[in-house]
Design a protein around this motif. Structure first.
Motif, mmCIF file in Angstrom:
data_model
loop_
_atom_site.group_PDB
_atom_site.id
_atom_site.type_symbol
_atom_site.label_atom_id
_atom_site.label_comp_id
_atom_site.label_asym_id
_atom_site.label_seq_id
_atom_site.Cartn_x
_atom_site.Cartn_y
_atom_site.Cartn_z
ATOM 1 N N HIS A 1 0.897 -0.702 -0.161
ATOM 2 C CA HIS A 1 0.626 0.128 0.431
ATOM 3 C C HIS A 1 1.193 1.576 -0.109
ATOM 4 O O HIS A 1 1.502 1.161 1.222
ATOM 5 C CB HIS A 1 -0.535 0.316 1.261
ATOM 6 N N VAL B 1 1.962 5.701 -1.623
ATOM 7 C CA VAL B 1 1.162 6.920 -1.968
ATOM 8 C C VAL B 1 0.703 6.772 -2.837
ATOM 9 O O VAL B 1 -0.975 7.695 -3.298
ATOM 10 C CB VAL B 1 1.909 8.003 -1.556
ATOM 11 N N GLN C 1 -4.261 1.531 -3.285
ATOM 12 C CA GLN C 1 -3.750 0.184 -2.172
ATOM 13 C C GLN C 1 -3.158 -0.587 -2.403
ATOM 14 O O GLN C 1 -2.936 -1.451 -3.628
ATOM 15 C CB GLN C 1 -5.243 0.147 -1.846
ATOM 16 N N GLU C 2 -3.006 -1.880 -1.522
ATOM 17 C CA GLU C 2 -2.301 -3.137 -1.338
ATOM 18 C C GLU C 2 -2.820 -4.527 -2.967
ATOM 19 O O GLU C 2 -2.747 -4.722 -3.959
ATOM 20 C CB GLU C 2 -2.331 -4.119 -0.521
ATOM 21 N N ILE D 1 2.814 3.296 2.756
ATOM 22 C CA ILE D 1 2.447 3.852 4.523
ATOM 23 C C ILE D 1 1.886 2.659 4.903
ATOM 24 O O ILE D 1 1.949 1.950 4.658
ATOM 25 C CB ILE D 1 1.463 5.178 4.066
ATOM 26 N N PRO D 2 1.647 3.355 6.443
ATOM 27 C CA PRO D 2 1.017 2.544 7.549
ATOM 28 C C PRO D 2 -0.685 2.231 6.330
ATOM 29 O O PRO D 2 -1.481 2.793 6.379
ATOM 30 C CB PRO D 2 0.772 3.248 8.947
ATOM 31 N N ILE D 3 -0.581 0.394 6.748
ATOM 32 C CA ILE D 3 -1.952 -0.365 6.252
ATOM 33 C C ILE D 3 -2.110 -1.207 7.530
ATOM 34 O O ILE D 3 -0.769 -2.134 7.463
ATOM 35 C CB ILE D 3 -1.929 -0.484 5.009
ATOM 36 N N GLN E 1 0.682 -0.712 10.403
ATOM 37 C CA GLN E 1 2.043 -1.435 10.362
ATOM 38 C C GLN E 1 2.621 -0.503 9.227
ATOM 39 O O GLN E 1 1.463 -1.681 7.831
ATOM 40 C CB GLN E 1 2.439 -2.731 10.314
ATOM 41 N N PRO E 2 3.206 -0.009 8.681
ATOM 42 C CA PRO E 2 3.982 0.041 7.097
ATOM 43 C C PRO E 2 5.172 -1.364 6.875
ATOM 44 O O PRO E 2 5.605 -0.887 7.871
ATOM 45 C CB PRO E 2 4.718 1.420 7.665
ATOM 46 N N ALA F 1 8.098 4.262 9.905
ATOM 47 C CA ALA F 1 7.144 5.357 8.777
ATOM 48 C C ALA F 1 7.508 5.738 7.366
ATOM 49 O O ALA F 1 7.292 6.221 6.679
ATOM 50 C CB ALA F 1 5.372 5.621 8.960
ATOM 51 N N TRP G 1 -4.201 9.169 1.516
ATOM 52 C CA TRP G 1 -4.086 7.901 0.566
ATOM 53 C C TRP G 1 -5.345 6.626 1.122
ATOM 54 O O TRP G 1 -4.842 5.328 0.819
ATOM 55 C CB TRP G 1 -2.853 7.632 0.755
ATOM 56 N N TYR H 1 -12.693 2.655 3.920
ATOM 57 C CA TYR H 1 -10.896 2.459 5.276
ATOM 58 C C TYR H 1 -10.802 3.669 6.488
ATOM 59 O O TYR H 1 -10.949 3.296 7.667
ATOM 60 C CB TYR H 1 -10.171 2.544 4.268
#
Lengths: 167, 209
Positions: free
Chosen positions: A93, A95, A98-99, A124-126, A129-130, A153, B35, B40
């Motif tokens: 994930h 900037v 998304q993953e 970025i953290p998702i 956890q980053p 992060a 982001w 979410y």
């Protein structure tokens, strides 16, 4: 019928031997461990490593606009020889997406020293956890999914190392 | 005397609004939101609001909130409890929608993230209390029995939620998050001590028949 004679003396002797062995093993743990003839142990897949994986991500110069570096090494289990030309898939994930989104995925090949390095957008953290995801799944060796976590992060690079065993 | 009382009442309510409002406002200002998708974001704020409701619950039961003594406080506690369960459902559903495999890992206790099992355990404790509270009359649970069930689960909810929240690196700002967690713990410890004291006092003064 065999008559097993277990008198007190032999019991004590046996007990003493067990005790002595225990003390020896705990004092010198290397003594009874078989020699590491196998050498470098293979990397195990990490839990959650395969999450949001997409099969067959294309080999790219760079994922998106870049700015963050994912790097690492690929070696062979046992002798630790570097493995050249191995395809490593990377996603996270960032900037820029998304993953699970296709633009967040890409792949690269290891060089002659078994090293790989791919520029990608800032992770970025998702889900608290980053972290990034990497996969080796080309079939020649056993498939491995990694999920390294960044110490902060704010970091702009992340490493992951593969030790592969034959499939 | 009366002036001091009303000033104190206002102060307590202002403090409560700040304790919950500041972490929410700080999270709303987080650059991480840029982001994230709307679902979410909604899931994240449902989690923060749930933590705020966990702070309100012990305050209501202890009768610490001016204007909401004993009886009215307990009714409000029931409604807030329902809202808490709904907030947790939104939190989990939103995260599931955002990344199904990560949510499945969390719910099955196989997640690599250390905070997940704490949150999931607190979630089950919240659901158990909600279901039992709905069925309490039908099951004929007396207040004493109810407390024996509810108090340990309440401790699980508070401890689980606080650890869950503190270990997460997300939109919440660190200091306001830690302050909210500290208040949740303090309110819980205070109400437990007060309930225990009241029980012992009653035990001494009221003769048993």
């Amino acid at each position: 019928m065999t008559n097993v004679a277990l008198d007190r003396r032999s019991l004590l002797a046996a007990g003493g031997t067990v005790l002595a062995t225990g003390v020896l093993v705990s004092a010198f743990p290397g003594l009874l461990v078989p020699a590491r003839a196998d050498g470098l142990a293979p990397t195990q897949s990490m839990s959650g490593g395969a999450n949001n994986y997409r099969k067959g991500a294309a080999i790219v110069e760079r994922i998106g606009k870049g700015g963050f570096w994912m790097s690492g090494t690929v070696r062979r289990a046992g002798d630790g020889a570097p493995l050249a030309g191995q395809r490593i898939q990377i996603w996270a994930h960032t900037v820029e997406g998304q993953e699970h989104e296709p633009q967040s995925h890409g792949a690269t090949l290891t060089d002659k020293d078994g090293k790989f390095r791919l520029e990608m957008p800032q992770i970025i953290p998702i889900f608290g956890q980053p972290h990034g995801h990497l996969a080796y799944d080309s079939g020649e060796f056993k498939t491995v999914f990694l999920r390294p976590v960044m110490r902060s992060a704010k970091e702009t690079s992340l490493e992951a190392h593969f030790v592969l065993q034959p499939a | 005397m009366r002036e001091w009382k009303s000033a104190r009442a206002v102060l307590i309510w202002v403090a409560l609004v700040l304790a919950i409002g500041v972490p929410i406002a700080a999270a709303a200002a987080s650059e991480q939101l840029a982001w994230r998708g709307p679902v979410y974001i909604l899931a994240g704020f449902a989690g923060i609001i749930a933590l705020g409701l966990v702070l309100v619950q012990p305050l209501l039961i202890g009768g610490y909130l001016p204007g909401l003594p004993a009886y009215r406080g307990r009714r409000a506690h029931h409604w807030i409890g329902g809202a808490l369960a709904v907030a947790v459902v939104i939190h989990v559903a939103g995260l599931w929608f955002t990344s199904p495999p990560d949510m499945i890992d969390a719910l099955t206790y196989t997640s690599p993230t250390p905070f997940s099992p704490f949150g999931v355990t607190a979630m089950w404790a919240i659901f158990i209390i909600a279901v039992l509270a709905l069925l309490r009359r039908r099951l004929g649970l007396r207040l004493r029995t109810w407390r024996i069930v509810h108090i340990p689960l309440a401790i699980v909810i508070v401890a689980g939620s606080v650890v869950h929240c503190l270990l997460i690196e997300g939109t919440m700002e660190t200091i306001s998050k830690a302050a909210l967690c500290a208040l949740v713990l303090a309110a819980t410890v205070k109400v437990m001590i007060d309930l225990w004291r009241r029980r012992t006092l009653r035990g001494e003064s009221v003769p048993r028949h």
